[in-house]
Design an enzyme around this catalytic site. Structure first.
Site, PDB file in Angstrom:
ATOM      1  N   HIS A 108     -11.533  -9.824  27.924  1.00 26.66           N
ATOM      2  CA  HIS A 108     -10.751 -10.961  28.409  1.00 26.66           C
ATOM      3  C   HIS A 108     -11.680 -11.920  29.141  1.00 26.66           C
ATOM      4  O   HIS A 108     -12.710 -11.509  29.690  1.00 26.66           O
ATOM      5  CB  HIS A 108      -9.649 -10.464  29.351  1.00 26.66           C
ATOM      6  CG  HIS A 108      -8.570 -11.467  29.614  1.00 26.66           C
ATOM      7  ND1 HIS A 108      -8.688 -12.440  30.574  1.00 26.66           N
ATOM      8  CD2 HIS A 108      -7.353 -11.648  29.037  1.00 26.66           C
ATOM      9  CE1 HIS A 108      -7.588 -13.183  30.588  1.00 26.66           C
ATOM     10  NE2 HIS A 108      -6.757 -12.726  29.671  1.00 26.66           N
ATOM     11  N   TYR A 109     -11.317 -13.195  29.152  1.00 28.46           N
ATOM     12  CA  TYR A 109     -12.196 -14.168  29.818  1.00 28.46           C
ATOM     13  C   TYR A 109     -12.192 -14.010  31.334  1.00 28.46           C
ATOM     14  O   TYR A 109     -13.129 -14.421  32.014  1.00 28.46           O
ATOM     15  CB  TYR A 109     -11.802 -15.599  29.441  1.00 28.46           C
ATOM     16  CG  TYR A 109     -10.464 -16.054  29.970  1.00 28.46           C
ATOM     17  CD1 TYR A 109     -10.347 -16.627  31.238  1.00 28.46           C
ATOM     18  CD2 TYR A 109      -9.308 -15.913  29.200  1.00 28.46           C
ATOM     19  CE1 TYR A 109      -9.115 -17.043  31.724  1.00 28.46           C
ATOM     20  CE2 TYR A 109      -8.077 -16.328  29.680  1.00 28.46           C
ATOM     21  CZ  TYR A 109      -7.985 -16.887  30.942  1.00 28.46           C
ATOM     22  OH  TYR A 109      -6.765 -17.291  31.423  1.00 28.46           O
TER      23      TYR A 109
END
EC number: 3.1.15.-
Length: 215
Positions: free
Chosen positions: A126-127
């Protein structure tokens, strides 16, 4: 987003993304309560002698003392193989890409090397990131007793050991700096939100004060 956290720590020949090399990467996955899932993985990546010889003295001393330099010289693992090994471990616990955030200490540095050298791994995460060092800095400012009372850290300077230290540190902050579960009551939460006011309130107050003149 899933509840699992992907903890990664890297060791490099230095911190310069333009020239330094990634030489060790370790990974652990935890659940939301910081329980470790599986044994984790630690991979030492081969680097040429000229890259090791170019390290600054403090880094050379650190990696010599930990035994990493000799392991790097002896390793036959390249970056692509290391990336697949790490991804295989993560996929065993996090089935869907882009759902688990990356966690660690000063993790933006590690992510920079991951993004440069292991694009598939970077893309799977995930960012968002959970940086334990950010909580440490807030405790230093808001709760100095917690900051100065934190458990002593080891000085292994090896990737997997550093992850265990980071998880231990976050457990400490969770028990000392965070509100105990289940957290404040609904009414207390609503009162705090109301006190903070709508978005932009602080900026509007600042503008109003700046424009006020006295006769």
């Amino acid at each position: 987003m899933r509840d699992e956290l992907v903890w990664i720590d890297c060791e490099m020949t230095g911190l310069d993304l333009r020239s330094d090399l990634l030489i060790e990467i370790a990974v652990l996955v935890t659940d939301a309560d910081l329980n470790i899932l599986g044994d984790g993985l630690d991979v030492v990546i081969h680097a040429p002698d000229e890259a090791l010889d170019a390290m600054i003295p403090v880094v050379t001393e650190m990696h010599t003392r930990s035994g990493l330099i000799e392991e790097v010289r002896a390793s036959t693992v390249d970056l692509a193989t290391a990336e697949e090994m790490v991804l295989d471990y993560i996929r065993g616990h996090v089935k869907q890409a882009k759902t688990a955030p990356l966690a660690g200490n000063s993790i933006a540095t590690d992510r920079g090397f991951i993004a440069r050298d292991m694009a598939k791994l970077d893309d799977y995460l995930h960012y968002r990131m959970i940086d334990v060092s950010s909580i440490k800095e807030l405790c230093r400012r808001w709760y100095p007793r917690i900051y100065f009372g934190q458990p002593e850290k080891g000085l292994a300077h090896r990737a997997l050991a550093d992850i265990h230290e980071s998880i231990r540190e976050l457990k400490y902050y969770r028990q000392t700096a965070f509100v105990a579960p289940p957290g404040p009551s609904t009414s207390d939460i609503a009162a705090i939100a109301a006190e903070l006011g709508p978005p932009g309130k602080d900026a509007a107050d600042t503008d109003s004060a700046a424009g006020h003149t006295t006769g």
